[in-house]
Structures are given as structure tokens and as C-alpha cells.
Scaffold this active site. Structure first.
Site, PDB file in Angstrom:
ATOM      1  CB  THR A 132      64.568  -9.750  -5.650  1.00 15.80           C
ATOM      2  OG1 THR A 132      64.792  -9.794  -7.049  1.00 15.80           O
ATOM      3  CG2 THR A 132      63.137  -9.311  -5.389  1.00 15.80           C
ATOM      4  N   GLY A 184      64.403 -15.025  -6.674  1.00 14.74           N
ATOM      5  CA  GLY A 184      65.032 -16.137  -7.390  1.00 14.74           C
ATOM      6  C   GLY A 184      64.817 -16.016  -8.883  1.00 14.74           C
ATOM      7  CG  HIS A 185      65.395 -18.447 -13.097  1.00 13.67           C
ATOM      8  ND1 HIS A 185      64.667 -19.342 -13.831  1.00 13.67           N
ATOM      9  CD2 HIS A 185      66.015 -17.644 -14.002  1.00 13.67           C
ATOM     10  CE1 HIS A 185      64.847 -19.110 -15.119  1.00 13.67           C
ATOM     11  NE2 HIS A 185      65.672 -18.093 -15.243  1.00 13.67           N
TER      12      HIS A 185
HETATM   13  N1  ASP Z   1      63.051 -12.677  -9.241  1.00 16.13           N
HETATM   14  C1  ASP Z   1      63.823 -11.636  -9.853  1.00 16.13           C
HETATM   15  C2  ASP Z   1      63.540 -11.609 -11.322  1.00 16.13           C
HETATM   16  O1  ASP Z   1      63.531 -12.660 -11.937  1.00 16.13           O
HETATM   17  C3  ASP Z   1      65.286 -11.753  -9.634  1.00 16.13           C
HETATM   18  C4  ASP Z   1      65.681 -11.936  -8.207  1.00 16.13           C
HETATM   19  O2  ASP Z   1      64.908 -12.378  -7.374  1.00 16.13           O
HETATM   20  O3  ASP Z   1      66.813 -11.580  -7.880  1.00 16.13           O
HETATM   21  O4  ASP Z   1      63.377 -10.549 -11.866  1.00 16.13           O
END
Ligand code: ASP
Length: 264
Positions: A132, A184-185
Site C-alpha cells: 500500500t 499492513g494487515h
Molecule cells: N492495508 C491494506 C489492506 O488491508 C494492505 C496493505 O497495506 O498492503 O487492504
């Protein structure tokens, strides 16, 4: 560094923080290496669905779009929602309708798919995840802004929306505190409302770096997911922290700059 320069040029010329964030993010969306715009991860159906948000710390208004498939630079559409809509979040079909009304051109959904991502998808390796993009900025008028853009997680369920474009989770900006963008997640970040939690810590008097570290510690303690954030307080102090294996980031202030891509 190109994204940093593009954002910094706006700020140097006395331009607004929201524009600096938007321009920096356009550069990152156009770079296929990141999971945003072109080169995003594919969902279960092999499609790209994009989420993006831009927030203005002066008004606390944000503009966000989720699950769009035909917009090359969703951060541009987020900017239009921020400025031209009474609403703060538009999804899928409605977001694309709004884009048309505002004169933003559609792209072919296939144009967003790179060979690399198609290969990752068909090999079902699941190796590459995250990527992201985000930006935070403080302008000469003391206005803070932040923005985040993502293709979401690999093999996500169609219509799944993560933290990135949700106010307070993937992004928050408040002139009285700080501007934050997280990665992140998504499902874990949402549990601790990461960006707003970080901003609240700064508002309560925690220094920028300590606040960034505290929310990542909180996320590790209360969830099984990993994440990271960039934070800028109203005095221009920078904070970054991550529990992921690495997080590339760069910053520039009137007196210093740096580019980092390191693991903990
Ligand atoms: N936060 C993003 C999501 O869960 C993924 C990422 O940060 O790469 O969609």
C-alpha cells in the site's frame, strides 16, 4: 524519491498539503512495484479493486472511494469526493458514476494488471503481499493532510474493503494533532483503529516517534497482524514504526531528508 520530490515541489511553492499528498500518491500509484493503481494485487476473481482516501486536517473532511475497478488513479477520485461531494466515502458503482460526472476518464480494468501480478495470482504462491502507498504533509499555512491508496490484499474476497480507505484506520489528519497513513494487515489495523489511535496519542502529548511505536506495539499485543505507519505532527516532527519485515519510506523537512527501506 520521485514521489517525495513531487509532493515537496507543491509544498515549497506554498501549495496545500492535500495537493502535496495527492501528487505524491499519483506517482506511487503509477509505479507498478506497489500495490496501488497499476500493479495492484488481484482478488479471488483475478480482478483489481482499488481503495483510496485523502483527508484534510483543517476541516476533518475526507474523500474516499472503495472497490473501484476502472480508475487508474483512485487518489484523484478521492480528491474529487473530498472537494466536490457532500459525502466522504463512495463505493464501487456509485464511486465510478461520480468519477464520470466529474469528468474523470475510465481506464480499461485490464490496464491495471501487470504480468508480475498475473503470475503471482496464477501460481497461487501468496508470497508477495502488502505494498500500500501513502503520504502525509504539512504546508506553510499549518495545514496537515494525509492520503492512502491500495489494491488491498492478494486473493481478497470480491468487495472486501480493508483499512486503507477507512477514516481513522488507514488514514487520519487533524490540524490539532497529526497526519497519519498506515499499511499492513487491514483487518488487524481496523481492530485498533490505528491512524486515529496514533493521532489521539499525539494530541495527548506523546512525541511523534513514541506515538508511532506505541500503536504498533498495541497492534502486536491485541491482534495477530502486522503493520506500519508514517506520522507527521503539527510541528513537522516525523514518526515511523512497523512490525512488518520492511517498510519503504522517505521524508523531507526544511532541514533534513532521508530514504529508508529497512527491516527491523
Ligand atoms: N492495508 C491494506 C489492506 O488491508 C494492505 C496493505 O497495506 O498492503 O487492504
Amino acid at each position: 524519491m520521485r514521489a517525495l520530490d513531487r509532493g515537496w515541489d507543491i509544498l515549497k511553492g506554498g501549495g496545500p498539503a492535500v495537493t502535496a499528498c495527492e501528487q505524491a500518491i499519483i506517482e506511487l500509484e503509477d509505479e507498478p512495484i506497489f500495490d496501488a493503481g497499476v500493479g495492484s494485487h488481484l482478488n479471488r476473481e483475478g480482478k483489481v479493486q482499488l481503495d483510496a482516501i485523502l483527508m484534510d486536517g483543517a476541516t476533518l473532511k475526507s474523500g474516499a472511494v472503495v472497490a473501484v475497478e476502472r480508475i487508474r488513479n483512485p487518489i484523484r477520485l478521492a480528491r474529487l469526493v473530498l472537494e466536490k461531494s457532500e459525502h466522504m466515502l463512495l463505493a464501487g458503482y456509485g464511486a465510478e458514476q461520480f468519477a464520470l460526472e466529474q469528468g474523470l476518464e475510465f481506464c480499461n480494468p485490464e490496464d491495471l494488471i501487470t504480468e508480475r501480478e498475473a503470475e503471482i495470482w496464477s501460481s497461487r504462491s501468496g508470497a508477495a503481499n502488502f505494498g500500500t502507498v501513502g503520504a502525509v504533509a504539512l504546508d506553510v499555512n499549518g495545514n496537515l493532510a494525509s492520503g492512502t491508496s491500495t489494491g488491498g490484499t492478494l486473493y481478497k474476497y470480491p468487495g472486501r474493503v480493508g483499512d486503507s480507505a477507512l477514516i481513522g484506520c488507514g488514514c487520519y489528519a487533524d490540524n490539532e494533532s497529526s497526519a497519519v497513513s498506515s499499511t499492513g494487515h487491514g483487518e488487524s489495523i481496523m481492530k485498533v483503529v490505528l491512524a486515529k489511535t496514533a493521532s489521539d496519542l499525539v494530541a495527548a502529548g506523546k512525541p511523534a516517534q513514541a506515538a508511532a511505536e506505541a500503536v504498533i506495539a498495541l497492534m502486536s499485543r491485541r491482534t495477530a497482524g502486522r503493520g506500519g505507519l508514517i506520522l507527521l505532527d503539527r510541528h513537522g516532527r516525523v514518526g515511523t514504526a512497523f512490525s512488518t519485515s520492511n517498510m519503504a519510506y522517505a521524508y523531507r523537512t526544511a532541514t533534513a531528508s532521508g530514504l529508508f527501506d529497512i527491516g527491523p
